[in-house]
Design an enzyme around this catalytic site. Structure first.
Site, PDB file in Angstrom:
ATOM      1  N   HIS A 190      -1.286 -33.849 -58.569  1.00  0.00           N
ATOM      2  CA  HIS A 190      -2.088 -34.928 -59.139  1.00  0.00           C
ATOM      3  C   HIS A 190      -3.519 -34.461 -59.361  1.00  0.00           C
ATOM      4  CE1 HIS A 190       0.705 -38.316 -59.045  1.00  0.00           C
ATOM      5  NE2 HIS A 190       1.191 -37.786 -57.941  1.00  0.00           N
ATOM      6  N   ARG A 243       9.032 -10.975 -41.775  1.00  0.00           N
ATOM      7  CA  ARG A 243       9.687  -9.670 -41.682  1.00  0.00           C
ATOM      8  C   ARG A 243      10.523  -9.427 -42.932  1.00  0.00           C
ATOM      9  NH1 ARG A 243      15.136 -10.221 -40.052  1.00  0.00           N
ATOM     10  NH2 ARG A 243      15.678 -12.275 -39.211  1.00  0.00           N
ATOM     11  N   ALA A 284      12.814 -23.467 -42.523  1.00  0.00           N
ATOM     12  CA  ALA A 284      12.773 -24.921 -42.645  1.00  0.00           C
ATOM     13  C   ALA A 284      11.349 -25.461 -42.497  1.00  0.00           C
ATOM     14  CB  ALA A 284      13.682 -25.553 -41.594  1.00  0.00           C
TER      15      ALA A 284
END
Length: 200
Positions: free
Chosen positions: A132, A197, A174
């Site tokens: 935005h 890694r 996640a």
């Protein structure tokens, strides 16, 4: 001796029948899924009035699937888009073959957006080509292309922001936030996501 030979022959026949039944069942499941994919693809091509292309894919009860003026969506073979997805295209959205999009994911293509073949999304992944605008001009979107490479894994709850590029065969942990460039063959985690890694 003859009795043993008969028993062995019967066992071979029964094994062969069992194998044939399993092969037919697997073939039937494949055929049904392929047929379903073709039906889904036909429906979305008709609904998209020429702005959606693809021959066999499945979209399961999306929350939103919209192609706006100037937008297009090309979906590859074998793509699965799970329940609750929100997909909006004002520009070119390309989803490669055998991509999996997890439940309740959001994909917003206000600029070109590419998802490479065999890439997997966990649940609640968000990919945005837009931000935005500043106060007083929130509707003036700032946009930039997003590119996600092939064979990558985007973990559940991850947000991919405009201008990002994720390399081939990389994994995003996640709940990460991706902004910028993630190279090939790495594990990246965090907010913002940083390389932890190399993989492979």
């Amino acid at each position: 001796m003859a009795e043993r030979t008969i028993r062995r022959t019967s066992l071979v026949r029964e094994t062969s029948r069992s194998t044939n039944r399993e092969a037919l069942q697997m073939g039937s499941r494949f055929d049904v899924r392929r047929l379903a994919g073709m039906l889904f693809a036909t429906w979305y091509r008709l609904r998209g009035a020429g702005r959606v292309s693809g021959t066999s894919f499945i979209v399961r009860n999306p929350s939103l699937f919209r192609v706006e003026k100037g937008g297009s969506i090309r979906i590859g073979e074998g793509v699965m888009i799970e329940h609750g997805a929100r997909i909006v295209a004002r520009d070119r959205l390309v989803i490669g073959d055998d991509v999996y999009i997890g439940k309740n994911s959001t994909i917003i293509a206000f600029a070109p957006l590419h998802i490479g073949p065999r890439t997997l999304f966990g649940e609640n992944v968000s990919v945005h080509t837009e931000d935005h605008g500043p106060a007083g001009r929130r509707g003036d979107f700032l946009t930039d292309e997003v590119w996600i490479g092939e064979d990558s894994w985007i973990g559940a709850g991850t947000v991919v922001l405009r201008g990002s590029r994720i390399g081939d065969r990389s994994t995003i942990g996640a709940n990460s936030v991706v902004r910028g460039h993630i190279p090939d063959d790495v594990l990246a985690v965090g907010a913002p996501a940083v390389v932890k890694r190399a993989l492979g």
